[in-house]
Structures are given as structure tokens and as C-alpha cells.
Design an enzyme around this catalytic site. Structure first.
Site, mmCIF file in Angstrom:
data_model
loop_
_atom_site.group_PDB
_atom_site.id
_atom_site.type_symbol
_atom_site.label_atom_id
_atom_site.label_comp_id
_atom_site.label_asym_id
_atom_site.label_seq_id
_atom_site.Cartn_x
_atom_site.Cartn_y
_atom_site.Cartn_z
ATOM 1 N N HIS A 185 -3.089 -3.280 -5.868
ATOM 2 C CA HIS A 185 -3.395 -3.010 -4.466
ATOM 3 C C HIS A 185 -4.821 -3.430 -4.120
ATOM 4 O O HIS A 185 -5.781 -2.835 -4.605
ATOM 5 C CB HIS A 185 -3.173 -1.508 -4.190
ATOM 6 C CG HIS A 185 -3.358 -1.136 -2.766
ATOM 7 N ND1 HIS A 185 -3.870 0.061 -2.371
ATOM 8 C CD2 HIS A 185 -3.101 -1.824 -1.618
ATOM 9 C CE1 HIS A 185 -3.925 0.108 -1.052
ATOM 10 N NE2 HIS A 185 -3.467 -1.032 -0.579
ATOM 11 N N GLU A 228 -6.597 -1.395 -7.013
ATOM 12 C CA GLU A 228 -5.879 -0.319 -7.711
ATOM 13 C C GLU A 228 -4.766 -0.950 -8.548
ATOM 14 O O GLU A 228 -3.921 -1.678 -8.018
ATOM 15 C CB GLU A 228 -5.301 0.670 -6.701
ATOM 16 C CG GLU A 228 -6.402 1.455 -5.971
ATOM 17 C CD GLU A 228 -5.874 2.367 -4.865
ATOM 18 O OE1 GLU A 228 -6.503 3.404 -4.621
ATOM 19 O OE2 GLU A 228 -4.843 2.037 -4.236
ATOM 20 N N ASN A 241 -6.225 4.989 -0.290
ATOM 21 C CA ASN A 241 -5.546 5.161 0.995
ATOM 22 C C ASN A 241 -5.166 6.613 1.250
ATOM 23 O O ASN A 241 -5.127 7.067 2.385
ATOM 24 C CB ASN A 241 -4.265 4.321 1.050
ATOM 25 C CG ASN A 241 -4.522 2.924 1.579
ATOM 26 O OD1 ASN A 241 -5.662 2.595 1.907
ATOM 27 N ND2 ASN A 241 -3.492 2.118 1.642
ATOM 28 N N SER A 273 0.828 -1.213 0.000
ATOM 29 C CA SER A 273 0.000 0.000 0.000
ATOM 30 C C SER A 273 0.859 1.257 0.000
ATOM 31 O O SER A 273 0.361 2.344 -0.227
ATOM 32 C CB SER A 273 -0.931 0.018 1.206
ATOM 33 O OG SER A 273 -0.383 -0.663 2.285
HETATM 34 N N1 3HC Z 1 -12.585 -11.244 6.163
HETATM 35 C C1 3HC Z 1 -13.317 -11.732 5.150
HETATM 36 N N2 3HC Z 1 -14.632 -11.524 5.021
HETATM 37 C C2 3HC Z 1 -15.224 -10.784 5.965
HETATM 38 C C3 3HC Z 1 -14.535 -10.228 7.057
HETATM 39 C C4 3HC Z 1 -13.141 -10.489 7.139
HETATM 40 N N3 3HC Z 1 -12.375 -9.980 8.115
HETATM 41 N N4 3HC Z 1 -15.405 -9.544 7.827
HETATM 42 C C5 3HC Z 1 -16.607 -9.662 7.237
HETATM 43 N N5 3HC Z 1 -16.484 -10.406 6.121
HETATM 44 C C6 3HC Z 1 -17.533 -10.759 5.187
HETATM 45 C C7 3HC Z 1 -18.598 -11.608 5.810
HETATM 46 O O1 3HC Z 1 -18.249 -12.977 5.775
HETATM 47 C C8 3HC Z 1 -19.783 -11.290 4.936
HETATM 48 O O2 3HC Z 1 -19.634 -11.992 3.707
HETATM 49 P P1 3HC Z 1 -20.932 -12.597 2.970
HETATM 50 O O3 3HC Z 1 -21.908 -11.457 2.815
HETATM 51 O O4 3HC Z 1 -20.416 -13.101 1.676
HETATM 52 O O5 3HC Z 1 -21.423 -13.656 3.850
HETATM 53 C C9 3HC Z 1 -19.592 -9.801 4.580
HETATM 54 O O6 3HC Z 1 -18.182 -9.560 4.788
HETATM 55 C C10 3HC Z 1 -20.395 -8.898 5.452
HETATM 56 O O7 3HC Z 1 -20.041 -9.188 6.781
HETATM 57 P P2 3HC Z 1 -20.956 -8.898 8.042
HETATM 58 O O8 3HC Z 1 -22.393 -8.946 7.633
HETATM 59 O O9 3HC Z 1 -20.504 -9.753 9.159
HETATM 60 O O10 3HC Z 1 -20.508 -7.448 8.493
HETATM 61 P P3 3HC Z 1 -20.690 -6.064 7.808
HETATM 62 O O11 3HC Z 1 -21.892 -6.001 6.941
HETATM 63 O O12 3HC Z 1 -20.557 -5.135 8.950
HETATM 64 O O13 3HC Z 1 -19.404 -5.921 6.873
HETATM 65 C C11 3HC Z 1 -17.193 -5.311 6.424
HETATM 66 C C12 3HC Z 1 -18.103 -6.081 7.346
HETATM 67 C C13 3HC Z 1 -17.222 -5.938 5.038
HETATM 68 C C14 3HC Z 1 -15.781 -5.430 6.980
HETATM 69 C C15 3HC Z 1 -17.706 -3.819 6.337
HETATM 70 O O14 3HC Z 1 -17.840 -3.302 7.633
HETATM 71 C C16 3HC Z 1 -16.792 -2.921 5.550
HETATM 72 O O15 3HC Z 1 -16.868 -2.867 4.333
HETATM 73 N N6 3HC Z 1 -15.942 -2.158 6.272
HETATM 74 C C17 3HC Z 1 -15.009 -1.224 5.638
HETATM 75 C C18 3HC Z 1 -13.811 -1.973 5.172
HETATM 76 C C19 3HC Z 1 -12.820 -1.060 4.497
HETATM 77 O O16 3HC Z 1 -12.996 0.141 4.359
HETATM 78 N N7 3HC Z 1 -11.700 -1.655 4.069
HETATM 79 C C20 3HC Z 1 -10.615 -0.897 3.491
HETATM 80 C C21 3HC Z 1 -9.568 -0.712 4.523
HETATM 81 S S1 3HC Z 1 -8.154 0.154 3.882
HETATM 82 C C22 3HC Z 1 -7.242 -1.027 3.120
HETATM 83 O O17 3HC Z 1 -7.539 -2.179 3.135
HETATM 84 C C23 3HC Z 1 -6.026 -0.584 2.396
HETATM 85 C C24 3HC Z 1 -4.798 -1.187 2.973
HETATM 86 O O18 3HC Z 1 -3.708 -0.776 2.174
HETATM 87 C C25 3HC Z 1 -4.548 -0.818 4.408
#
Ligand code: 3HC
Length: 290
Positions: free
Chosen positions: A144, A156, A195, A123
Site C-alpha cells: 500500500h 505498508e 489509513n 487501501s
Molecule cells: N504528485 C507528485 N509530487 C507532488 C505532488 C503531487 N500531486 N504535489 C507535490 N509534489 C511534490 C513536489 O513536486 C515537491 O517535490 P520536490 O521537493 O522533489 O521538488 C514536493 O512534493 C513538495 O511539494 P511542494 O513544495 O509544492 O508542496 P508541499 O511542501 O506543500 O508538499 C505535499 C506537498 C507533499 C503533498 C504535502 O503537502 C504532504 O505531504 N501532504 C500530505 C500528503 C498525505 O498525507 N498523503 C497521504 C494521503 S492518504 C493516502 O494516500 C492513502 C490512500 O489509500 C488514500
């Protein structure tokens, strides 16, 4: 030599990101070699991804036979040559340590096929940092993915100055075929796009709470309800990992020299205390039983 159409993949690194990227590809029909130096890490990674996908089967959103087929397509190995020697695309997903990445790209440069594409899931570090390590920098770029990679749609595709357009286009197509929405980033600027926006927003959130403008829980509530983010910035930092969040910001500070990226004291205090987010059971929030 142009890259061939991508038909086989290796993922180097079986942490959370690497394993989930491997399973994304496998779910969409690609044979995937998953490499880690540690047998235990491979075992844990595969077990965790299988557990997450088994929940989809329980919910009825994934057919049991598709899960079985995906698992059969993932071939874990501790032999880098076996993993990366014959595939069309190698995605490196290891820790954000420049020396380690340097080492892995140098090895891959000697192992991978002439026409293979070498991609980094980093990242913070643009592929140009490693262009001297590989014989064909025109087939080197950043790909990414976002956490959790099995869920997040964005990839990305980041071109370095050395990256051929054919390489970037092959990766755009690959990302679409594994169900992602790729975005082409035409200059490998620090933080790329998503990011760069996210982490500056997080810095603002850390300041607002540190200055007593708003409580942390209310800040998250405001962002969830006012901006429709699925998580507030503190919840999201806990998901990403506070150590990783700090590393990303620190790298931004080093690369740009801009004070706005310097990790805020509120974040640093948690990292110093070993409170790294969900993975340690405590970050900005507590996660009992994690
Ligand atoms: N790993 C894999 N799958 C996951 C998970 C995890 N840690 N947490 C949740 N999930 C899956 C669930 O299994 C479910 O899948 P399904 O619908 O196929 O059964 C789906 O995500 C929805 O899960 P939940 O209903 O339990 O929970 P939410 O609806 O609250 O969703 C979330 C959880 C998907 C994590 C949601 O809160 C979200 O999109 N959060 C924001 C995540 C985000 O912004 N990520 C970017 C971070 S920055 C980054 O990654 C860049 C890097 O460089 C740092």
C-alpha cells in the site's frame, strides 16, 4: 517455490497512483512495464509523471540524465501478457472495485511467472479477497503506497494469512530499494494502519465542522499548526479525492459493520454534487484553473 529477488516490475493501472509507483521504481533502476487498457491513459500518466519530475530537474534535485534513464525504463503497454508475463513483481493499482480486481487477479494468475509476487495497492480490500484467483496465494499480498507516491515515504507491506514470510520480506527489501520506508502489517485488518488512523480523524473533522464547533479553514489550521500535519484533514481529503474518501469509509462500514466508518453527510453532499476535490477543481475548497 520462494520468490526470486525482485529485479523487474509491472504496474497494472496507469492512474495517478500506478504511474507514480512505476516512476518510483524506474528512478531507482528497475525496468517497469506500465499497463493500462487505454493508450490515452498511458500517455497522460507518463506525461504527468514526467512533468512532476522535470520540476525536480529545474530545482536541481534530479539530474537530467537520471530523469531520461527513468523514462527509458518505463515501458507503457496495453497488452497485459506483455506487461506481466515475465516480471518478478506485479503491482495492481486499479480502481477500488472488487469485481474489476477479481478479474485482473484471475488474469494475472494465468499470465504471471510461477515465482512472481502479485501485490495489490488497494487501501481497503485485503489480498485474501482474491486468494482464490491465483495459483500461489503464498506470493499474494497488499503493498500500500500513499498519495503522492513519488513523495510519500511509507509503504505498508500487508501480510494475509496466506502470504509467505519470504514474500513479505522480498517486498520490504524492494520498498527500501526504491527509497521508501516500509512497515510490515501482520494482520490485514480494515484500513491497515495509516489509513485507519487518518480516516477516523477525518470523520471527527467532518463532525466538528458540521456541528458548528469550528470553521473548516480553522479546523485545517488547527491540525496543521497544532499537530504539524503538512495538510489539514479537509485539504488532504481534497488531495485524496472526495469520492475515494467516501469509498474508503463506505468499505470500512461494510467490512466492520461499525457506524464510526459510515461516510458523514458533509462529505456525501460534496460527492453528490460532483465536487470531488482537486481533480474536479472544487471539493471542500476551490482550485481555480485545476
Ligand atoms: N504528485 C507528485 N509530487 C507532488 C505532488 C503531487 N500531486 N504535489 C507535490 N509534489 C511534490 C513536489 O513536486 C515537491 O517535490 P520536490 O521537493 O522533489 O521538488 C514536493 O512534493 C513538495 O511539494 P511542494 O513544495 O509544492 O508542496 P508541499 O511542501 O506543500 O508538499 C505535499 C506537498 C507533499 C503533498 C504535502 O503537502 C504532504 O505531504 N501532504 C500530505 C500528503 C498525505 O498525507 N498523503 C497521504 C494521503 S492518504 C493516502 O494516500 C492513502 C490512500 O489509500 C488514500
Amino acid at each position: 517455490m520462494s520468490p526470486r529477488e525482485i529485479a523487474s516490475v509491472a504496474v497494472v493501472g496507469a492512474g495517478t497512483m500506478g504511474t507514480q509507483i512505476a516512476f518510483c521504481a524506474a528512478l531507482h533502476g528497475y525496468p517497469v512495464h506500465l499497463f493500462s487498457r487505454s493508450d490515452q491513459r498511458l500517455h497522460q500518466g507518463v506525461a504527468e509523471a514526467t512533468r512532476i519530475l522535470a520540476k525536480r530537474v529545474e530545482k536541481g534535485t534530479l539530474e537530467p540524465r537520471d530523469l531520461e534513464a527513468a523514462c527509458a525504463r518505463v515501458r507503457p503497454t496495453t497488452d497485459l501478457e506483455e506487461a506481466a508475463g515475465s516480471v518478478d513483481l506485479v503491482i495492481k493499482a486499479i480502481a477500488e472495485e472488487r469485481d474489476a480486481k477479481h478479474r485482473v487477479f484471475s488474469q494475472l494468475g494465468g499470465i504471471a511467472r510461477e515465482d512472481a509476487i502479485l501485490a495489490s495497492n488497494s487501501s481497503t480490500m485485503p489480498s485474501s479477497f482474491f486468494r482464490e484467483c491465483v495459483p500461489h496465494p503464498e506470493r499474494l499480498l497488499n503493498l500500500h503506497f500513499f498519495n503522492p507516491a513519488l513523495v510519500m515515504r511509507l509503504v505498508e507491506v500487508v501480510k494475509g494469512e496466506h502470504t509467505a514470510e519470504t514474500t513479505a520480506q522480498a517486498c520490504m527489501e524492494f520498498a527500501r530499494r526504491i527509497g521508501k520506508t516500509p512497515v510490515m502489517v501482520r494482520k490485514a485488518t480494515y484500513g491497515f494502519v495509516a489509513n485507519r488512523i487518518l480516516f477516523i480523524a477525518m470523520q471527527e473533522a467532518f463532525d466538528l465542522v458540521a456541528q458548528g464547533v469550528v470553521a473548516m479553514e480553522d479546523c485545517d489550521l488547527a491540525v496543521r499548526n497544532g499537530l504539524n500535519w503538512p495538510m489539514g484533514p479537509f485539504e488532504l481529503a481534497d488531495l485524496v479525492g472526495l469520492d475515494i474518501t467516501e469509498d474508503i469509509l463506505h468499505e470500512g462500514h461494510v467490512q466492520t459493520g461499525e457506524a464510526r466508518w459510515a461516510p458523514k453527510p458533509l462529505l456525501r453532499r460534496h460527492v453528490e454534487a460532483g465536487e470531488l476535490g482537486r481533480k474536479t477543481g472544487r471539493g471542500f475548497y476551490d482550485y481555480p484553473g485545476a
